[in-house]
Write an enzyme that holds these catalytic residues in place. Structure first.
Site, mmCIF file in Angstrom:
data_model
loop_
_atom_site.group_PDB
_atom_site.id
_atom_site.type_symbol
_atom_site.label_atom_id
_atom_site.label_comp_id
_atom_site.label_asym_id
_atom_site.label_seq_id
_atom_site.Cartn_x
_atom_site.Cartn_y
_atom_site.Cartn_z
ATOM 1 N N ALA A 1 -17.844 0.094 -3.659
ATOM 2 C CA ALA A 1 -17.382 -0.011 -5.055
ATOM 3 C C ALA A 1 -16.430 1.126 -5.407
ATOM 4 O O ALA A 1 -16.549 1.752 -6.462
ATOM 5 C CB ALA A 1 -18.558 -0.056 -6.017
ATOM 6 N N THR B 1 -21.162 8.119 -6.167
ATOM 7 C CA THR B 1 -20.875 9.202 -7.113
ATOM 8 C C THR B 1 -20.920 8.783 -8.573
ATOM 9 O O THR B 1 -20.879 9.642 -9.461
ATOM 10 C CB THR B 1 -19.491 9.809 -6.831
ATOM 11 O OG1 THR B 1 -18.488 8.792 -6.987
ATOM 12 C CG2 THR B 1 -19.418 10.360 -5.411
ATOM 13 N N TYR C 1 0.827 -1.202 0.000
ATOM 14 C CA TYR C 1 0.000 0.000 0.000
ATOM 15 C C TYR C 1 0.868 1.263 0.000
ATOM 16 O O TYR C 1 1.867 1.354 0.716
ATOM 17 C CB TYR C 1 -0.935 0.017 1.207
ATOM 18 C CG TYR C 1 -2.114 -0.924 1.113
ATOM 19 C CD1 TYR C 1 -2.412 -1.618 -0.070
ATOM 20 C CD2 TYR C 1 -2.956 -1.131 2.202
ATOM 21 C CE1 TYR C 1 -3.496 -2.473 -0.147
ATOM 22 C CE2 TYR C 1 -4.052 -1.991 2.130
ATOM 23 C CZ TYR C 1 -4.314 -2.658 0.951
ATOM 24 O OH TYR C 1 -5.391 -3.504 0.876
ATOM 25 N N SER D 1 -13.829 -2.762 -0.547
ATOM 26 C CA SER D 1 -14.576 -1.957 -1.522
ATOM 27 C C SER D 1 -16.083 -2.115 -1.391
ATOM 28 O O SER D 1 -16.789 -2.318 -2.392
ATOM 29 C CB SER D 1 -14.127 -2.290 -2.953
ATOM 30 O OG SER D 1 -14.436 -1.235 -3.839
#
Length: 305
Positions: A219, A225, A61, A216
């Site tokens: 998503a 959005t 990460y 997620s």
């Protein structure tokens, strides 16, 4: 109508698994947050105040930088480590200036790579133990016998308390679980990614008595959005249910995941504490089966057969 839950409880991932907070804070984007050490400490403490005491990492990460950023915060506030649980992953080799020996992106679950990754994660996180270590992606070259022996050695050393997998198909998880206990499978699940509901992934978790972890759940923000027809359709359903329960669309999305009988543990991905609070609020939203299927139908674009 319901109100936000002020504090997330802790839940066991299974009979042989660790106990994590029912909502986990995801660290994938921490490097992009541009927080100084003091701000990182405040953010971690704000999560803990909501009962979100488990933090999901991976060695890769932030181009191999996030674990070190988090470790700096733990070093600045030494009392935090004993109040939290650390999850991290290994098994992906990125081409990066921070790993000059990597010539190409690949997977590596060899004992040497896993052991070296654990040592680097321990140093970066400024800790002596990892509560849960996950294999980040399935490796076609994985030697399950050698890997099981490696996991046993890590557990006996006290440096890794539990192991699991991430993004593994049921057959891949079974290959390892037959040799060493696997306590979770961290998979993508949302109303816009329904595969684990139907490919045997969550069925296997139920059969083995382990809780999946879910990444997620929004998503990647597309639920809130996205302007494509599918995202708009799902969002309208989430907003409608949100009005019924007096919560946000994001909270309904988390509640939809939590409704599954495998008892998933969702991972948030936002630096906004309000977003973490919305995820925790989902623990108090008892969606009915019909409401759950309304969201499924919006995501699938059809009625059930």
């Amino acid at each position: 109508m319901t109100t936000a839950v002020p504090h997330a409880p802790h839940v066991p991932l299974g009979a042989d698994g660790p106990t994590l907070s029912a909502i986990v804070a995801g660290m994938w984007r921490m490097a992009a947050w541009q927080l100084d050490v003091a701000a990182r400490v405040r953010w971690i403490e704000a999560c803990v105040a909501l009962g979100v005491t488990s933090f999901d990492h991976a060695d890769i990460y932030g181009d191999y930088q996030v674990e070190s950023l988090f470790g700096e915060a733990l070093a600045a506030a030494p009392g935090l480590r004993d109040r939290i649980q650390l999850v991290t992953k290994c098994g992906i080799r990125l081409v990066s200036p921070h790993r000059p020996a990597h010539a190409r992106k690949s997977y590596d679950t060899s004992p040497a790579h896993v052991l070296a990754s654990v040592e680097r994660s321990l140093r970066a996180l400024r800790t002596d133990r990892i509560d849960l270590l996950l294999l980040h992606r399935p490796d076609p070259l994985m030697d399950p016998d050698a890997l099981a022996e490696t996991f046993r050695a890590l557990r006996e050393s006290g440096t890794v308390h539990h192991v699991g997998v991430s993004n593994h198909a049921p057959s891949q998880l079974a290959l390892l679980h037959g040799r060493h206990p696997v306590v979770t499978n961290q998979v993508e699940l949302s109303p816009l990614h329904l595969d684990p509901l139907h490919d045997g992934t969550l069925d296997q978790c139920l059969a083995l008595g382990i809780r999946p972890m879910v990444w997620s759940p929004l998503a990647g923000g597309r639920l809130l959005t996205g302007d494509d027809a599918r995202a708009v359709r799902v969002r309208a359903t989430l907003e409608s249910l949100g009005r019924t329960y007096g919560v946000s669309a994001a909270t309904i999305a988390f509640a939809w995941i939590l409704r599954h009988p495998s008892k998933p543990v969702p991972i948030t991905g936002s630096r906004r504490i309000e977003a973490v609070r919305e995820a925790v609020a989902a623990l108090a939203v008892p969606l009915t089966a019909e409401e759950w299927y309304a969201v499924w139908e919006a995501g699938a674009g059809r009625e059930v057969a």
